[in-house]
Design an enzyme around this catalytic site. Structure first.
Site, PDB file in Angstrom:
ATOM      1  N   ASP A  13       0.929  -1.298  -0.078  1.00  0.00           N
ATOM      2  CA  ASP A  13       0.167  -0.135   0.283  1.00  0.00           C
ATOM      3  C   ASP A  13       0.907   1.267  -0.339  1.00  0.00           C
ATOM      4  O   ASP A  13       0.079   2.874   0.574  1.00  0.00           O
ATOM      5  CB  ASP A  13      -0.950  -0.275   1.488  1.00  0.00           C
ATOM      6  CG  ASP A  13      -2.079  -1.021   1.184  1.00  0.00           C
ATOM      7  OD1 ASP A  13      -2.521  -1.863   0.627  1.00  0.00           O
ATOM      8  OD2 ASP A  13      -2.021  -1.704   2.564  1.00  0.00           O
ATOM      9  N   GLU A  14       2.457   1.807  -0.321  1.00  0.00           N
ATOM     10  CA  GLU A  14       2.932   2.379  -0.764  1.00  0.00           C
ATOM     11  C   GLU A  14       2.252   3.090  -1.586  1.00  0.00           C
ATOM     12  O   GLU A  14       2.854   4.738  -1.306  1.00  0.00           O
ATOM     13  CB  GLU A  14       4.195   1.673  -0.975  1.00  0.00           C
ATOM     14  CG  GLU A  14       4.697   1.227   0.168  1.00  0.00           C
ATOM     15  CD  GLU A  14       4.965  -0.251  -0.572  1.00  0.00           C
ATOM     16  OE1 GLU A  14       4.163  -0.908  -1.361  1.00  0.00           O
ATOM     17  OE2 GLU A  14       5.279  -1.582   0.099  1.00  0.00           O
ATOM     18  N   LYS A  16       1.537   1.992  -5.007  1.00  0.00           N
ATOM     19  CA  LYS A  16       2.456   1.065  -6.731  1.00  0.00           C
ATOM     20  C   LYS A  16       1.918   1.793  -7.514  1.00  0.00           C
ATOM     21  O   LYS A  16       1.941   2.012  -8.932  1.00  0.00           O
ATOM     22  CB  LYS A  16       2.260   0.519  -6.239  1.00  0.00           C
ATOM     23  CG  LYS A  16       3.517  -0.654  -5.079  1.00  0.00           C
ATOM     24  CD  LYS A  16       3.539  -2.186  -4.866  1.00  0.00           C
ATOM     25  CE  LYS A  16       2.674  -2.412  -4.450  1.00  0.00           C
ATOM     26  NZ  LYS A  16       2.398  -2.808  -2.547  1.00  0.00           N
ATOM     27  N   GLY A  17       0.015   1.279  -6.968  1.00  0.00           N
ATOM     28  CA  GLY A  17      -0.931   1.879  -8.454  1.00  0.00           C
ATOM     29  C   GLY A  17      -0.950   3.451  -9.041  1.00  0.00           C
ATOM     30  O   GLY A  17      -0.633   3.790 -10.210  1.00  0.00           O
ATOM     31  N   GLY A  40      -4.455  -4.371  -3.854  1.00  0.00           N
ATOM     32  CA  GLY A  40      -5.283  -3.884  -3.956  1.00  0.00           C
ATOM     33  C   GLY A  40      -5.282  -1.963  -4.393  1.00  0.00           C
ATOM     34  O   GLY A  40      -4.011  -1.637  -3.851  1.00  0.00           O
ATOM     35  N   HIS A  41      -4.598  -1.884  -5.717  1.00  0.00           N
ATOM     36  CA  HIS A  41      -3.656  -0.359  -6.617  1.00  0.00           C
ATOM     37  C   HIS A  41      -4.977   0.703  -6.553  1.00  0.00           C
ATOM     38  O   HIS A  41      -5.620   0.348  -7.516  1.00  0.00           O
ATOM     39  CB  HIS A  41      -3.128  -0.995  -7.351  1.00  0.00           C
ATOM     40  CG  HIS A  41      -2.194  -2.287  -6.852  1.00  0.00           C
ATOM     41  ND1 HIS A  41      -1.333  -2.716  -7.785  1.00  0.00           N
ATOM     42  CD2 HIS A  41      -1.513  -2.521  -5.702  1.00  0.00           C
ATOM     43  CE1 HIS A  41      -0.216  -3.819  -7.452  1.00  0.00           C
ATOM     44  NE2 HIS A  41      -0.565  -3.293  -5.883  1.00  0.00           N
ATOM     45  N   GLN A 225       2.023  -6.197  -3.088  1.00  0.00           N
ATOM     46  CA  GLN A 225       2.861  -6.454  -2.205  1.00  0.00           C
ATOM     47  C   GLN A 225       3.918  -5.384  -1.267  1.00  0.00           C
ATOM     48  O   GLN A 225       3.827  -4.148  -2.412  1.00  0.00           O
ATOM     49  CB  GLN A 225       2.535  -7.862  -1.233  1.00  0.00           C
ATOM     50  CG  GLN A 225       1.493  -8.549  -1.024  1.00  0.00           C
ATOM     51  CD  GLN A 225       0.452  -8.679  -2.135  1.00  0.00           C
ATOM     52  OE1 GLN A 225       1.590  -9.613  -3.119  1.00  0.00           O
ATOM     53  NE2 GLN A 225      -0.967  -8.516  -2.750  1.00  0.00           N
ATOM     54  N   THR A 302      -9.780  -5.336   1.791  1.00  0.00           N
ATOM     55  CA  THR A 302     -10.285  -5.311   3.450  1.00  0.00           C
ATOM     56  C   THR A 302     -11.220  -3.816   4.035  1.00  0.00           C
ATOM     57  O   THR A 302     -12.011  -4.123   4.665  1.00  0.00           O
ATOM     58  CB  THR A 302      -9.635  -6.241   3.966  1.00  0.00           C
ATOM     59  OG1 THR A 302      -8.834  -5.238   4.569  1.00  0.00           O
ATOM     60  CG2 THR A 302      -9.405  -7.246   3.337  1.00  0.00           C
ATOM     61  N   ARG A 305      -8.515  -1.229   8.660  1.00  0.00           N
ATOM     62  CA  ARG A 305      -7.859   0.573   9.507  1.00  0.00           C
ATOM     63  C   ARG A 305      -6.316  -0.353   9.777  1.00  0.00           C
ATOM     64  O   ARG A 305      -6.234  -1.073   9.515  1.00  0.00           O
ATOM     65  CB  ARG A 305      -8.138   0.716  10.839  1.00  0.00           C
ATOM     66  CG  ARG A 305      -8.055   1.878  11.296  1.00  0.00           C
ATOM     67  CD  ARG A 305      -8.701   2.046  12.364  1.00  0.00           C
ATOM     68  NE  ARG A 305      -7.931   3.007  13.848  1.00  0.00           N
ATOM     69  CZ  ARG A 305      -8.115   4.248  13.537  1.00  0.00           C
ATOM     70  NH1 ARG A 305      -9.225   4.752  12.808  1.00  0.00           N
ATOM     71  NH2 ARG A 305      -7.238   5.015  14.374  1.00  0.00           N
ATOM     72  N   SER A 414       5.504  11.967  -4.716  1.00  0.00           N
ATOM     73  CA  SER A 414       3.771  12.457  -5.097  1.00  0.00           C
ATOM     74  C   SER A 414       3.460  13.244  -3.771  1.00  0.00           C
ATOM     75  O   SER A 414       3.657  13.214  -2.777  1.00  0.00           O
ATOM     76  CB  SER A 414       2.964  10.653  -4.693  1.00  0.00           C
ATOM     77  OG  SER A 414       2.140  11.087  -4.458  1.00  0.00           O
ATOM     78  N   VAL A 415       2.554  14.462  -4.214  1.00  0.00           N
ATOM     79  CA  VAL A 415       1.393  14.628  -3.265  1.00  0.00           C
ATOM     80  C   VAL A 415       0.225  14.882  -2.953  1.00  0.00           C
ATOM     81  O   VAL A 415      -0.201  16.141  -2.641  1.00  0.00           O
ATOM     82  CB  VAL A 415       2.150  17.074  -3.313  1.00  0.00           C
ATOM     83  CG1 VAL A 415       4.090  16.107  -2.828  1.00  0.00           C
ATOM     84  CG2 VAL A 415       2.397  16.481  -4.279  1.00  0.00           C
TER      85      VAL A 415
END
Ligand code: GDP
Ligand code: IMO
Ligand code: MG
Length: 430
Positions: A13-14, A16-17, A40-41, A225, A302, A305, A414-415
């Site tokens: 979840d960095e 990447k998408g 999930g991207h 991932q 999912t 949190r 990225s901002v």
């Protein structure tokens, strides 16, 4: 011709998408090589959000070709739903721009049943999987009883494999997990139905990539991932069941290592984790809540949190070593706006000794105390910055410090979630 690999450097979840969508403008083909719909991207284009779980994040560019390699585990039902959703948004999906490897392993309903039964049985020791059947599908692949894309063309083979597998699985489900058995006929018929829709997309992805390379095309390989969820190099057993690191591109897409030119590591400006497992820089205080809320840190798959903490450069340096990262993209820098001071972890203190790589032992990791550097924060909004000069000095210093400690140049900052909320410093395709 230049080929790029995009890698998550943390626990997923960095962003990447977003970066893949952005870099796709310079690519001809975008390829997924591992993981499944545990991913999930998120892409935000013209204010509209799209979440890709299986289809590569280049799909919104209508003239680009997307491929799903053999290293991915494919839930055909989820893929068909994702194809329908995209088509509904006016994104054309047809066999000229989407391919699925013949050698891909298919997620079956019994993989999901076992994933969930195992997690329930583990109780408080559970891994916190996404429940999508990822682990059990990779287990069957390694156990040489998996069902592959090519099997959809051979119904007798498909029937025989499902029957054999179900005998064992139903025994496990009913006798060990006290769960309901699954019905062979219903599964077989459903997969035959889906086979009819999917067959036109199933082909030899490795050969397709090779042909594109010979024509001088640019290829973008999209990791799912993150490095510290890697089955070999992650915080085992709190990991996923595949290798997100760059080396896995070769096995998971069927391409030689000499064809990979740039490895771009995606680094969130702080750290998050979904699910259980160690997290040395986790913040269980107001700052953790601030990052969670400001960063809208909920799982894209999912809805859970996400746990939040300071940037951990020990993790990032591990990722640099493991994937040979040639540049870093820093995402979500805007989320740090408003904090009085910002910390980054530069090493771990393990019983008085400074260490610079995450130890394999989870017991040792639990004893590691993050060694922090503290830097002043900034108050100015930065979400419309398009070059470095638009950033306050404190933000630029934070980025410079990351570059200095990691000794890897930054290619993108990225901002914000949208395509144009980006400072591009290096074009990795050049
Ligand atoms: P992925 O799995 O690595 O593709 O990342 P996810 O899509 O699961 O999570 C990243 C989240 O952050 C998504 O909601 C993105 O829209 C969002 N995002 C990406 N880059 C930025 C950014 O620079 N700033 C902000 N505020 N959000 C971002
Ligand atoms: P993207 O590609 C964040 C985590 C799960 C769990 C562990 C094992 O969006 O970055 P699994 O279902 O894979 O067996 O679960 O891995 N996990 C992710 N966390 N982002 C992901 O993907 C993830 N995919 C799996 O939460 O802790
Ligand atoms: Mg994600």
């Amino acid at each position: 011709m230049s080929n790029i690999v995009v890698i998550g450097t943390q626990w997923g979840d960095e962003g990447k998408g977003k970066v893949v969508d952005l870099l796709t403008s310079g690519a001809d083909l975008v390829v997924r090589y591992q993981g499944g719909n545990n991913a999930g991207h998120t892409l935000v284009v013209n204010g509209e959000q799209t979440i890709c779980h299986l289809i590569p994040s280049g799909i919104l560019h209508k003239d680009k070709i997307c491929l799903i390699g053999n290293g991915v585990v494919l839930d055909p039902q989820v893929l068909l739903e994702e194809m329908d959703k995209l088509t509904g948004k006016g994104i054309p999906i047809d066999p000229t721009r989407l391919s699925i490897s013949e050698r891909i392993h298919l997620i079956m309903p019994y993989h999901k049943a076992i994933d969930n039964a195992r997690e329930s049985a583990k109780g408080k020791d559970k891994i916190g999987t996404t429940g999508r059947g990822i682990g059990p599908c990779y287990e069957d692949k390694a156990g040489r009883r998996g069902i592959r894309g090519i099997d959809l063309f051979e119904p007798e083979m498909l029937k025989q494999k499902i029957e054999t597998n179900l005998k064992e699985i139903n025994f496990l489900l009913t006798q060990f997990f006290n769960a309901e058995p699954l019905d062979f006929q219903a599964i077989f018929e459903h997969y035959c139905e889906m086979a009819a829709k999917l067959k036109p997309y199933i082909r030899d992805v490795s050969v397709q990539i090779d042909q594109a390379i010979k024509q001088g095309k640019n290829i973008l390989f999209e990791g799912a991932q993150g490095t510290h969820l890697d089955i070999d190099h992650g915080t085992y057993p709190f990991v996923t069941s595949s290798n997100p690191i760059a080396g896995a591109v070769c096995a998971g897409a069927g391409v030689g290592p000499d064809k990979l030119h740039h490895m771009v590591g995606i680094v969130k400006a702080y750290t998050t984790r979904v699910g259980a497992g160690p997290f040395p820089t986790e913040l269980l205080d107001d700052i953790g809540d601030y990052l969670q809320e400001k960063g809208a840190e909920f799982g894209a798959t999912t809805g859970r949190r996400r746990r939040c903490g300071w940037l951990d450069l020990v993790l990032v340096k591990d990722a640099i070593r493991l994937s040979g990262l040639t540049s870093l993209s820093i995402t979500k820098l805007d989320v740090l706006t408003g904090l009085e001071t910002i910390k980054m972890c530069t090493a771990y203190d393990l019983n008085g000794e400074k260490i610079h790589a995450r130890p394999a032992s989870l017991n040792q990791l639990a004893q590691c105390m993050p060694v922090y550097e503290e830097m002043p924060g900034w108050k100015e909004e930065i979400s419309s910055a398009t070059n470095m000069e638009d950033l306050p000095k404190e933000a630029r210093d934070y980025l410079a410090r990351i570059e200095r400690i990691t000794e890897v140049p930054l290619s993108i900052v990225s901002v914000g979630p949208m395509r144009d909320q980006t400072i591009q410093l290096i074009d990795p395709f050049l």
